[in-house]
Design an enzyme around this catalytic site. Structure first.
Site, short mmCIF file in Angstrom:
data_model
loop_
_atom_site.label_atom_id
_atom_site.label_comp_id
_atom_site.label_asym_id
_atom_site.label_seq_id
_atom_site.Cartn_x
_atom_site.Cartn_y
_atom_site.Cartn_z
N ARG A 151 -9.11 15.56 7.44
CA ARG A 151 -9.97 15.98 6.33
C ARG A 151 -11.33 16.45 6.84
O ARG A 151 -11.87 15.88 7.77
CB ARG A 151 -10.19 14.81 5.37
CG ARG A 151 -9.07 14.62 4.38
CD ARG A 151 -9.27 13.37 3.56
NE ARG A 151 -8.32 12.34 3.96
CZ ARG A 151 -8.44 11.05 3.67
NH1 ARG A 151 -9.46 10.61 2.98
NH2 ARG A 151 -7.53 10.20 4.08
N HIS B 56 -12.29 2.93 0.46
CA HIS B 56 -12.26 1.93 1.55
C HIS B 56 -13.12 0.71 1.19
O HIS B 56 -13.61 0.01 2.06
CB HIS B 56 -12.82 2.49 2.89
CG HIS B 56 -11.99 3.54 3.54
ND1 HIS B 56 -12.53 4.55 4.31
CD2 HIS B 56 -10.65 3.73 3.58
CE1 HIS B 56 -11.58 5.32 4.78
NE2 HIS B 56 -10.42 4.84 4.35
N ASN C 208 0.87 -1.17 0.00
CA ASN C 208 0.00 0.00 0.00
C ASN C 208 0.91 1.23 0.00
O ASN C 208 1.44 1.62 1.04
CB ASN C 208 -0.88 -0.05 1.26
CG ASN C 208 -1.83 1.11 1.35
OD1 ASN C 208 -1.81 2.01 0.50
ND2 ASN C 208 -2.65 1.12 2.37
N GLY D 22 -12.85 2.99 15.20
CA GLY D 22 -14.03 2.13 15.36
C GLY D 22 -13.74 0.90 16.20
O GLY D 22 -14.58 0.45 16.99
N GLU D 23 -12.53 0.35 16.06
CA GLU D 23 -12.20 -0.87 16.81
C GLU D 23 -11.80 -0.59 18.24
O GLU D 23 -11.94 -1.45 19.11
CB GLU D 23 -11.05 -1.62 16.10
CG GLU D 23 -11.45 -2.23 14.78
CD GLU D 23 -10.26 -2.69 13.96
OE1 GLU D 23 -9.23 -3.12 14.54
OE2 GLU D 23 -10.34 -2.63 12.71
N ARG E 267 -2.53 -2.15 -3.52
CA ARG E 267 -3.76 -1.38 -3.28
C ARG E 267 -3.70 -0.14 -4.16
O ARG E 267 -2.77 0.67 -4.06
CB ARG E 267 -3.82 -0.98 -1.81
CG ARG E 267 -5.00 -0.07 -1.51
CD ARG E 267 -5.11 0.17 -0.01
NE ARG E 267 -6.25 0.99 0.32
CZ ARG E 267 -6.18 2.26 0.73
NH1 ARG E 267 -5.01 2.85 0.86
NH2 ARG E 267 -7.28 2.92 1.02
N GLU F 230 -7.66 -5.37 5.50
CA GLU F 230 -7.63 -5.09 4.07
C GLU F 230 -6.55 -5.89 3.37
O GLU F 230 -6.72 -6.31 2.23
CB GLU F 230 -7.39 -3.58 3.85
CG GLU F 230 -8.60 -2.75 4.25
CD GLU F 230 -8.28 -1.27 4.41
OE1 GLU F 230 -7.72 -0.91 5.46
OE2 GLU F 230 -8.60 -0.50 3.51
#
Ligand code: ADP
Length: 374
Positions: A216, A155, A9, A307-308, A66, A359
């Site tokens: 962002r 994503h 990536n 989130g995790e 990616r 991912e």
């Protein structure tokens, strides 16, 4: 095909890599090379690390890259050849921050590993078939067509992987589940997925639209851009830097990392509190919007760094939504368990899950499919 897949990536200033066994998901090596300005050198470092892990170049089955933007044309994982590279170069203006470094990485990796198949996996792929009502902006059709302006979504690998895992976790066929996936990392996006097919997502033509992110802005009134240009004399480049790098929770609250943001909030820092409040407000708006688009969800899943790991964000994103069938269990939400887990109460009609994204594994598995077919 057997042997590990090297997943790369290549971002604007870093190269992330992981060597994965696609079948078992075992990671044999991984790391990040930071502050990259010389891609051939960075990739040499990656291969040195891979060799140090005891894997020779000949043993690598495939290299998975990616690629952030696939435009309209590319959505299936695609074997990389000179033609594909030429076409990706044409797409570069659509994602000026992301695709050019990705291409530099691809070229450097192909030179270093010329005998191994290289596969491009597109971050936009999962959203390729968004319904037109979600994909189109309400702007002049001719301009939009000429300049390929539409909502592509990003994503995608993560939203697809996590939504499949969520259905599996619940023991339900993917086709039968309405879900909302919240990928909250440095970049952040939400998606509404009906029976495995995305029907909307929060990122658009570029990864700037939607949720408030680390640096962002997410959604802003486009009038602000004209205003800053006319009234403040800012150039396009200035505005780009403002909205991409000096905005989000960092621009509002002075910290990109949620751990730091919470520390500041605990110390009574009002700017940090405001940043958090704006972040949660926007997130709740998207969740509500997606519940309406789906006509109700069976499952809402949190994933990625915030989130995790951030129980407060999960709690505040879904607080007070019992009337919509959503009830988070406080204790489960705070559990130190880091695996896939349920955080809703047993009686909550909507399941709320936390599922670690992966991912790299999803990219590695996509590569195997391509290499076996070709
Ligand atoms: P990306 O892949 O977009 O760079 P990640 O998904 O790795 O981002 O998420 C990184 C972010 O996750 C960090 O900036 C930080 O805000 C957040 N994060 C990581 N660990 C924690 C934690 N323990 N508690 C709260 N937030 C965390």
């Amino acid at each position: 095909m057997s042997g590990p897949v090297l997943v790369l990536n290549c971002g604007s200033s870093s190269v992330k890599y992981r060597l994965v066994q696609p079948a078992s998901g075992e990671s044999l090596a991984d790391g990040v090379i930071e502050r990259v300005d010389d891609y051939p050198k960075a990739l040499q470092e990656v291969f040195d690390a891979v060799s140090a892990a005891g894997v020779s170049a000949g043993e690598i089955a495939c290299v998975g890259h990616r690629v952030v933007h696939g435009g309209r044309r590319f959505y299936r994982p695609t074997l990389i050849g000179d033609e594909l590279i030429a076409e990706l170069e044409e797409l570069a203006p659509l994602a000026p921050l992301h695709n050019p470094p990705g291409l530099l990485g691809i070229n450097a990796a192909r030179k270093l590993l010329p005998d191994v198949p290289h596969v491009a996996v597109f971050d936009t792929a999962f959203f390729h078939n968004l319904p037109a009502a979600a994909a189109e902006y309400a702007i002049d059709r001719d301009v939009a067509d000429k300049w390929h302006i539409r909502r592509y979504g990003f994503h995608g690998t993560s939203h697809q992987y996590v939504s499949e895992q969520a259905a599996q976790f619940l023991g339900l066929p993917l086709e039968s589940v309405n879900q909302i996936v919240l990928h909250l990392g440095n970049g952040a996006s939400a998606s509404a997925i009906a029976g495995g097919r995305p029907i909307d997502t929060s990122m658009g033509m570029t990864p700037m639209e939607g949720l408030v992110m680390g640096t962002r802005s997410g959604d802003v009134d486009p009038g602000i851009i004209m205003y800053l240009s006319r009234a403040a004399g800012m150039s396009v480049e200035d505005i780009d830097v403002l909205l991409n790098r000096r905005s989000g929770v960092s621009g509002l609250g002075g910290a990109t990392d949620f751990r730091e943001l919470h520390k500041r909030m605990d110390d009574g820092d009002e700017a940090a509190q405001l940043a958090y409040d704006v972040y949660i407000h926007r997130l709740r708006k998207y969740i509500g919007g997606y519940l309406a688009l789906l006509g109700g969800a069976d499952v809402i899943t949190f994933t990625a760094g915030v989130g995790e790991n951030d129980a407060a964000v999960r709690r505040d994103a879904l607080a007070g939504l019992l009337a919509l069938g959503i009830e988070v269990d406080e204790e489960r939400n705070l559990s130190a368990n880091r695996g896939a887990r349920r955080i809703s109460t047993d009686t909550s009609p909507v399941s709320v899950l936390v599922i670690p994204t992966n991912e790299e594994l999803a990219i590695a598995r996509a590569c195997v499919d391509v290499c076996q077919v070709d």
